[in-house]
Design an enzyme around this catalytic site. Structure first.
Site, mmCIF file in Angstrom:
data_model
loop_
_atom_site.group_PDB
_atom_site.id
_atom_site.type_symbol
_atom_site.label_atom_id
_atom_site.label_comp_id
_atom_site.label_asym_id
_atom_site.label_seq_id
_atom_site.Cartn_x
_atom_site.Cartn_y
_atom_site.Cartn_z
ATOM 1 N N HIS A 656 17.807 74.418 50.267
ATOM 2 C CA HIS A 656 18.339 75.726 50.652
ATOM 3 C C HIS A 656 17.236 76.705 51.063
ATOM 4 C CE1 HIS A 656 17.527 77.010 46.381
ATOM 5 N NE2 HIS A 656 17.274 78.147 46.996
ATOM 6 N N ASP A 711 20.804 69.490 46.915
ATOM 7 C CA ASP A 711 19.822 70.535 47.246
ATOM 8 C C ASP A 711 18.399 70.024 46.999
ATOM 9 O OD1 ASP A 711 18.674 72.911 47.948
ATOM 10 O OD2 ASP A 711 19.221 73.977 46.106
ATOM 11 N N SER A 805 13.018 78.928 43.537
ATOM 12 C CA SER A 805 13.794 77.886 44.189
ATOM 13 C C SER A 805 12.825 76.843 44.739
ATOM 14 C CB SER A 805 14.623 78.470 45.333
ATOM 15 O OG SER A 805 15.650 79.296 44.829
#
Length: 855
Positions: A656, A711, A805
């Site tokens: 992402h 992801d 992330s």
């Protein structure tokens, strides 16, 4: 010098030379001196006048022969055992009060040094001559150095002692370890000795000190910072099987501050590992050692030490052939402290141990008398507290300690508060002669006894915490008083039988969080069954049968016997095609596959620094603590996402992060720069940091940017990374690897998200715990897929920790290696209290990673 006093073993005052006196207190052993014993002598009786019979004569001959043999045996024993000599060496120092130190004493080849050394050796010889079990066996003594005070002579003495007297000789020297002589004692004209101190040492040390090929002497100059290193540093390793020493000196009335700027020796866990020792004298006496060091330390580790006088000795003893660069150190002199402690009379303030955050010096006593206004009470809060000594139980405090209100504190402690029921309090600090530590940083505050923590919650210990931390399921008070008498939030918390509140996601995770195990009750399976990590119950016969009956592999994990079984997706497959019943066998230090393939390609998951800095209640990572952590900067935007290094050419991150957005092509590898070995975002050009551009971004083809399923992304570097102490790869788990519920793992990052937030400058770390998958799905209904895993924040002493992330979940596995359990995906990166974070399960993508990278 006659005396009417009764003496044991001739232990009365003895006259040495022209007045040097030594009072021996030793006893003889069995009334014998110098181990003299006599051989047995035959006592042959006269025979009777009438001749003996043949058998009588034969018996007499045999008895005589037996006595001769016994005599020979005794003689052999006497020669081979009693006369066997054992080499014993003691080193120490002698204080000479009627001599003034001159600079020439620093040079062992000077006339002045040689002359005074000769006097010292004569004095030692005289002293030993009057000590039973030592004097007759004294071989030689040597003087190694002199220092101020008035003059202190450092020496070693060697003895050759009969083996049967060694124990007694060691006892004698132990009792006479500190010899105090009368102040008027004189020998050799006006040579006055007031004290002699000696300790046992290794005889090899003496042999090595005679070799000056790796012996150095340095004297501080003014306020100049002096530098020294191990031979060959940093381009070549220090010598093996050697002894090096550095004698450091300062001017009179000064002390020395020593700092190791770089430290890289062989690992401490190796037998006979290389060792650096710092002494508070110029002789390697164990009771005066300040620290012993081995292994490797990050640059941020506190390795600053202080002497109590103007000398230090650093020794390096090497035994291994390992190639390590050694150390770089600096030192300087500073004025000796005239006092320590004092009166503190403000309403609040701070104080600390001497030279904090450097190690405090030995042999020091400080007293702080604190007084606040009359209508107030006073409390002392210790923010950092390190008074730890090797091998000493913290509860007893026999050596270094802080004393308040009659109670002693020592060891390594988290923040704590000590209060007084008046406006006065006295804090005392004491250090003995050996092994120092960082010390403490404290603050004192005045407070109203009726409201000690205005606007906050008051722990029973006196500590103040934010009101919102009350009854949140986390023990922020060290005595848990913030979690007593609480009403639990039914939507987010579980009510323990002892009335504590705990996060719901900790229920049934095989960890006793309540303390009374009530969070794990009702989770167990019936008798003769096995409970899987996902809560499923199986017959015990199905455990360790080589089949994944649980569905999560937990019934095949940690099986005691390694068997070759039928291959499934939950069994480890060796390169030869055989599968094992053992769970997580890869890189655990044991060859389980017959072809050894489970231990191949294991140059991963190990930190270069074997020691990590101590931080209590903090989230700052140490330099080199997570060498696989990568910071990804988008052009013109700075740090955006994290990643992990898995090989010189490849990184693992979250898909992402590379979705085009707001007119910026995040999917374009030319828009990204990777920083490896980075610790501080403001120091991207620091030594050890490697900057790399991206060559390719491979997001998983099934990635769903709405649900964040699949992801995960792979990033190829334009130029390979160079492994170093700050840059190392993390281990990738096999597809069958299991990270069970309740396991503690770590997440790291700089706390930045793609869409905003300033983030942290220093790399952050947070300890988290794997959550039961069923519980995770219940907490986040319709959002969790099999490719996702939930974790909950574990370290209650820290409010929150934002991960990045794409950053890694790092799990310490067998043999101390660290494997990547997952990738930071969505939710709060490092998880908030009572809120789980969601991460991509890495084992499920192991085959995909290998197909695309070859790793």
């Amino acid at each position: 010098m006659g005396s009417d006093r009764a003496r044991k073993g001739g232990g009365g005052p003895k006259d040495f030379g022209a007045g040097l006196k030594y009072n021996s207190r030793h006893e003889k052993v069995n009334g014998l001196e110098e181990g003299v014993e006599f051989l047995p002598v035959n006592n042959v009786k006269k025979v009777e006048k009438h001749g003996p019979g043949r058998w009588v004569v034969l018996a007499a001959v045999l008895i005589g022969l037996l006595l001769v043999l016994l005599g020979i045996g005794f003689l052999v024993w006497h020669l081979q055992y009693r006369d066997v000599r054992v080499q014993k060496v003691f080193n120490g120092y002698m204080r000479i009060t009627n001599e003034n130190f001159v600079d020439a004493y620093e040079n062992s080849n000077s006339t002045e040094f040689v002359s005074l050394a000769s006097k010292v050796k004569d004095a030692l010889k005289l002293l030993y001559s009057g000590v039973p079990f030592l004097g007759p066996y004294h071989k030689e003594s040597a003087v190694t150095a002199f220092s101020e005070g008035s003059v202190i002579a450092y020496y070693w003495s060697e003895f050759s002692i009969p083996q049967h007297l060694v124990e007694e000789a060691e006892r004698v020297m132990a009792e006479e370890r500190v010899v105090m002589l009368p102040p008027r004692a004189r020998s050799l004209k006006s040579f006055v000795v007031t004290s002699v101190v000696a300790f046992p040492t290794d005889s090899k040390t003496v042999q090595r000190t005679q070799d000056n090929s790796c012996s150095f002497g340095l004297h501080a100059r003014g306020v100049e910072l002096m530098r020294f290193t191990t031979p060959g540093f940093p381009d070549s390793p220090y010598p093996a099987h050697a002894r090096c020493q550095w004698a450091l000196r300062g001017d009179a009335d000064s002390v020395l501050s020593l700092t190791f700027r770089s430290f890289d020796l062989a690992s401490c866990d190796e037998r006979g590992s290389d060792l650096v020792t710092v002494y508070n004298t110029l002789s390697p006496m164990e009771p005066h050692a300040l620290v012993q060091l081995c292994g490797t330390y990050p640059p941020s580790y506190n390795l600053t030490f202080h002497s109590s006088q103007n000398v230090l000795l650093i020794t390096l003893i090497t035994n291994t052939e390992r190639r390590h660069p050694g150390f770089e150190a600096t030192f300087f002199q500073l004025p000796r402290m005239s006092s320590c402690g004092g009166r503190l009379r403000k309403a609040q303030g701070t104080f600390n141990s001497p030279y904090y955050p450097g190690h405090y010096p030995p042999n020091i006593d400080c007293t702080w008398n604190i007084e606040v206004p009359n209508n107030q009470h006073v409390k002392v809060r210790f923010k950092f507290f390190y008074l730890l000594e090797p091998g000493v139980p913290a509860g007893t405090c026999p050596k270094d300690y802080v004393e308040i209100n009659g109670e002693k504190y020592c060891g390594e402690r988290s923040q704590f508060v000590v209060t007084s029921n008046s406006n006065k309090i006295t804090v005392r600090f004491h250090s003995d002669q050996s092994y120092t530590d960082t010390g403490f940083l404290a603050e004192y505050l005045s407070y109203d006894s009726s409201d000690p923590c205005p606007g906050q919650f008051t722990c029973r210990t006196g500590r103040c915490i934010r009101k919102e931390l009350r009854c949140d399921g986390w023990a922020d008070c060290t005595d848990h008083s913030d979690e007593l008498n609480c009403s639990c939030d039914a939507g987010h918390q579980f009510t323990c039988k002892n009335k504590f509140c705990k996060p719901l996601f900790w229920v049934c995770d095989s960890v006793n969080d309540c303390g009374d195990n009530s969070d794990e009750q009702g989770c167990s399976c019936p008798a003769q069954t096995f409970r899987c990590s996902n809560g499923k119950c199986l017959s015990k016969s199905q455990q360790c049968n080589g089949k994944d009956d649980c569905g999560d592999g937990s019934d095949e994990a940690s099986c005691p016997k390694v068997n070759v079984v039928t291959c499934t997706k939950h069994t480890y497959r060796c390169l030869n095609g055989l599968c094992l019943s053992k769970g997580n066998p890869e890189c655990d230090g044991k060859e389980d596959c017959s072809d050894g393939s489970d231990e191949k390609d294991c140059d991963c998951g190990l930190r270069s620094f074997t020691r990590q800095a101590r931080v209590v209640g903090g989230t700052d990572a140490d330099e080199g603590e997570w060498p696989w952590q990568v910071s990804l900067h988008a052009l013109g935007q700075g740090h955006i996402c994290g990643a992990s290094l898995i090989s010189p050419n490849w990184l693992v991150s979250a898909a992402h992060c590379y979705i085009d957005d707001r007119g910026f092509r995040y999917s374009d590898p030319t828009q990204w720069t990777a920083f490896l070995g980075l610790h501080d975002q403001s120091q991207r050009s620091a030594p050890g940091v490697q900057e790399r551009r991206l060559k390719r971004i491979i997001s998983h083809p099934f990635f769903n940017d709405f649900t964040f399923d699949y992801d995960i992304a792979l990033l190829e570097l334009e130029k390979p990374a160079e492994y170093s102490s700050m840059v190392r790869p993390i281990c990738l788990p096999d597809a069958s690897h299991v990270f069970p519920a309740g396991k503690a793992i770590w997440v790291t990052g700089w706390g930045h998200t793609q869409y905003g937030g300033t983030g942290a400058l220093i790399l952050q770390k947070g300890e988290i715990r794997v959550i039961n998958q069923t519980t995770c799905e219940n907490l986040l209904p319709q959002q969790i897929t099999p490719r996702m895993m939930c974790v909950g924040f574990l370290s209650g002493g820290v409010d929150s920790c934002q991960g990045d992330s794409g950053g890694p979940l790092s799990s310490v596995e067998a043999d101390g290696r660290i494997f990547q359990a997952g990738v930071v995906s969505w939710g709060d990166g490092c998880a908030q209290r009572n809120k789980p974070g969601v991460y991509t399960r890495l084992p499920l993508f192991r085959d995909w990673i290998k197909e695309n990278t070859g790793v």
